[in-house]
Motif scaffolding. Structure first.
Motif, PDB file in Angstrom:
ATOM      1  N   PHE A 186       0.831  -1.205   0.000  1.00 57.00           N
ATOM      2  CA  PHE A 186       0.000   0.000   0.000  1.00 57.00           C
ATOM      3  C   PHE A 186       0.867   1.258   0.000  1.00 57.00           C
ATOM      4  N   VAL A 187       1.913   1.280   0.828  1.00 53.45           N
ATOM      5  CA  VAL A 187       2.807   2.443   0.882  1.00 53.45           C
ATOM      6  C   VAL A 187       3.470   2.656  -0.480  1.00 53.45           C
ATOM      7  N   GLY A 188       3.895   1.583  -1.127  1.00 55.66           N
ATOM      8  CA  GLY A 188       4.515   1.715  -2.443  1.00 55.66           C
ATOM      9  C   GLY A 188       3.563   2.279  -3.481  1.00 55.66           C
ATOM     10  N   PHE A 189       2.330   1.746  -3.503  1.00 55.04           N
ATOM     11  CA  PHE A 189       1.351   2.274  -4.453  1.00 55.04           C
ATOM     12  C   PHE A 189       0.955   3.705  -4.104  1.00 55.04           C
ATOM     13  N   ALA A 190       0.902   4.018  -2.814  1.00 57.43           N
ATOM     14  CA  ALA A 190       0.584   5.391  -2.413  1.00 57.43           C
ATOM     15  C   ALA A 190       1.685   6.351  -2.859  1.00 57.43           C
ATOM     16  N   LEU A 191       2.929   5.930  -2.769  1.00 58.15           N
ATOM     17  CA  LEU A 191       4.019   6.784  -3.249  1.00 58.15           C
ATOM     18  C   LEU A 191       3.932   7.002  -4.759  1.00 58.15           C
ATOM     19  N   MET A 192       3.622   5.943  -5.500  1.00 60.08           N
ATOM     20  CA  MET A 192       3.491   6.112  -6.954  1.00 60.08           C
ATOM     21  C   MET A 192       2.295   6.996  -7.308  1.00 60.08           C
ATOM     22  N   ALA A 193       1.174   6.781  -6.645  1.00 57.28           N
ATOM     23  CA  ALA A 193      -0.002   7.618  -6.908  1.00 57.28           C
ATOM     24  C   ALA A 193       0.248   9.053  -6.474  1.00 57.28           C
ATOM     25  N   GLY A 194       0.933   9.231  -5.342  1.00 57.30           N
ATOM     26  CA  GLY A 194       1.279  10.584  -4.894  1.00 57.30           C
ATOM     27  C   GLY A 194       2.230  11.270  -5.856  1.00 57.30           C
ATOM     28  N   GLY A 195       3.153  10.508  -6.427  1.00 59.52           N
ATOM     29  CA  GLY A 195       4.046  11.079  -7.431  1.00 59.52           C
ATOM     30  C   GLY A 195       3.288  11.542  -8.664  1.00 59.52           C
ATOM     31  N   SER A 249       7.350  28.984 -25.629  1.00 59.07           N
ATOM     32  CA  SER A 249       8.667  28.350 -25.593  1.00 59.07           C
ATOM     33  C   SER A 249       9.050  27.895 -24.192  1.00 59.07           C
ATOM     34  N   TYR A 250       8.251  28.215 -23.187  1.00 60.90           N
ATOM     35  CA  TYR A 250       8.559  27.840 -21.813  1.00 60.90           C
ATOM     36  C   TYR A 250       7.489  26.921 -21.261  1.00 60.90           C
ATOM     37  N   GLY A 251       7.902  26.067 -20.416  1.00 63.99           N
ATOM     38  CA  GLY A 251       7.070  25.457 -19.425  1.00 63.99           C
ATOM     39  C   GLY A 251       6.198  24.282 -19.698  1.00 63.99           C
ATOM     40  N   VAL A 252       5.164  24.412 -20.484  1.00 61.28           N
ATOM     41  CA  VAL A 252       4.140  23.371 -20.511  1.00 61.28           C
ATOM     42  C   VAL A 252       4.746  22.026 -20.902  1.00 61.28           C
ATOM     43  N   SER A 253       5.649  22.004 -21.855  1.00 61.65           N
ATOM     44  CA  SER A 253       6.253  20.727 -22.238  1.00 61.65           C
ATOM     45  C   SER A 253       7.111  20.166 -21.111  1.00 61.65           C
ATOM     46  N   TRP A 254       7.683  21.026 -20.278  1.00 61.69           N
ATOM     47  CA  TRP A 254       8.469  20.553 -19.137  1.00 61.69           C
ATOM     48  C   TRP A 254       7.555  19.900 -18.106  1.00 61.69           C
ATOM     49  N   GLY A 255       6.390  20.458 -17.886  1.00 58.39           N
ATOM     50  CA  GLY A 255       5.427  19.866 -16.958  1.00 58.39           C
ATOM     51  C   GLY A 255       4.831  18.575 -17.493  1.00 58.39           C
ATOM     52  N   ILE A 256       4.590  18.527 -18.805  1.00 61.18           N
ATOM     53  CA  ILE A 256       4.073  17.301 -19.420  1.00 61.18           C
ATOM     54  C   ILE A 256       5.104  16.186 -19.318  1.00 61.18           C
ATOM     55  N   ALA A 257       6.379  16.517 -19.472  1.00 63.06           N
ATOM     56  CA  ALA A 257       7.438  15.507 -19.333  1.00 63.06           C
ATOM     57  C   ALA A 257       7.440  14.926 -17.926  1.00 63.06           C
ATOM     58  N   ASN A 258       7.155  15.745 -16.935  1.00 64.95           N
ATOM     59  CA  ASN A 258       7.091  15.280 -15.549  1.00 64.95           C
ATOM     60  C   ASN A 258       5.941  14.296 -15.364  1.00 64.95           C
ATOM     61  N   VAL A 259       4.780  14.590 -15.930  1.00 64.88           N
ATOM     62  CA  VAL A 259       3.631  13.694 -15.836  1.00 64.88           C
ATOM     63  C   VAL A 259       3.914  12.393 -16.589  1.00 64.88           C
ATOM     64  N   LEU A 260       4.492  12.495 -17.776  1.00 56.25           N
ATOM     65  CA  LEU A 260       4.822  11.293 -18.550  1.00 56.25           C
ATOM     66  C   LEU A 260       5.834  10.424 -17.815  1.00 56.25           C
ATOM     67  N   GLN A 261       6.753  11.052 -17.106  1.00 57.88           N
ATOM     68  CA  GLN A 261       7.730  10.305 -16.325  1.00 57.88           C
ATOM     69  C   GLN A 261       7.025   9.443 -15.280  1.00 57.88           C
ATOM     70  N   CYS A 262       6.114  10.024 -14.539  1.00 61.87           N
ATOM     71  CA  CYS A 262       5.419   9.276 -13.488  1.00 61.87           C
ATOM     72  C   CYS A 262       4.535   8.171 -14.070  1.00 61.87           C
ATOM     73  N   ILE A 263       3.882   8.443 -15.188  1.00 58.78           N
ATOM     74  CA  ILE A 263       3.060   7.416 -15.830  1.00 58.78           C
ATOM     75  C   ILE A 263       3.930   6.262 -16.313  1.00 58.78           C
ATOM     76  N   ALA A 264       5.068   6.566 -16.925  1.00 61.05           N
ATOM     77  CA  ALA A 264       5.966   5.518 -17.408  1.00 61.05           C
ATOM     78  C   ALA A 264       6.514   4.683 -16.252  1.00 61.05           C
ATOM     79  N   ILE A 265       6.829   5.324 -15.139  1.00 60.00           N
ATOM     80  CA  ILE A 265       7.331   4.585 -13.974  1.00 60.00           C
ATOM     81  C   ILE A 265       6.238   3.676 -13.413  1.00 60.00           C
ATOM     82  N   MET A 266       4.999   4.152 -13.392  1.00 64.32           N
ATOM     83  CA  MET A 266       3.904   3.318 -12.889  1.00 64.32           C
ATOM     84  C   MET A 266       3.673   2.104 -13.793  1.00 64.32           C
ATOM     85  N   PHE A 267       3.660   2.306 -15.106  1.00 65.89           N
ATOM     86  CA  PHE A 267       3.502   1.178 -16.025  1.00 65.89           C
ATOM     87  C   PHE A 267       4.687   0.228 -15.930  1.00 65.89           C
ATOM     88  N   SER A 268       5.870   0.786 -15.755  1.00 70.01           N
ATOM     89  CA  SER A 268       7.059  -0.044 -15.586  1.00 70.01           C
ATOM     90  C   SER A 268       6.929  -0.923 -14.353  1.00 70.01           C
TER      91      SER A 268
END
Length: 187
Positions: A119-128, A148-167
């Protein structure tokens, strides 16, 4: 009348997945590729942020470099990675045990503690993931920075967490699936 054990928390049993000789390594490699892809996307955004050029228009109301990737951007990915490590360190057989918590941390209750750490592990992933979406919205979407700033940097952060969860899901499946063993005996 229920055909399952009345002490079980869930009525649906965990599915039994069987993997062949080459499927398990393929899933492990896929999990590693997803993990690397997630961190690569974030590190690419972080490097792009560090090398961003100031705006050339002197009349703009923005700072020269309005936003950079900082620790608030790193924290969700680190939480998701820590959650992935915790989830994949737990053996599935420990979760399926039928011992209850006896009130002490020293004796029995291995299944209870394994479920708690899961549960703690899944909570950390969901919290991320929730943290990365929050950072995307509050830091990058609401202030309306130039394109030229920002939104793509924030999207990369979300994609990172999604990829880690699927991994994590793929690696959990690969580690805990039953494998058809084949013995090769040569003399």
């Amino acid at each position: 009348m229920r055909s399952s054990d009345p002490r079980r928390v869930l009525l649906i049993r965990c599915p039994s997945i069987r993997l062949g000789e080459k499927q398990r390594p393929a899933l492990v490699y896929l999990a590693g590729a997803l993990f690397a892809l997630g961190w690569w996307a974030f590190l690419d955004a972080s490097i792009m942020s560090a090398h961003a050029k100031p705006l050339t228009d002197p009349d703009t109301p923005y700072d020269p470099i309005p936003v950079r990737v900082n620790f608030a951007d790193w924290a969700p990915g680190l939480c998701a990675t820590l959650g992935m490590i915790i989830v994949n360190l737990i053996d599935k057989q420990r979760l399926l045990g039928d011992d209850g918590w006896d009130g002490s941390w020293s004796g029995g209750g291995v299944a209870w503690r394994a479920r708690l750490f899961l549960f703690v592990g899944f909570a950390l992933m969901a919290g991320g993931l929730a943290g990365s979406i929050t950072v995307l919205v509050i830091k990058y979407v609401l202030p309306h920075y130039p394109e030229s700033y920002g939104v793509s940097w924030g999207i990369a952060n979300v994609l990172q967490c999604i990829a880690i969860m699927f991994s994590s899901v793929v690696l959990w499946t690969a580690q805990n699936a039953e494998q058809d063993y084949s013995y090769n005996i040569t003399l």
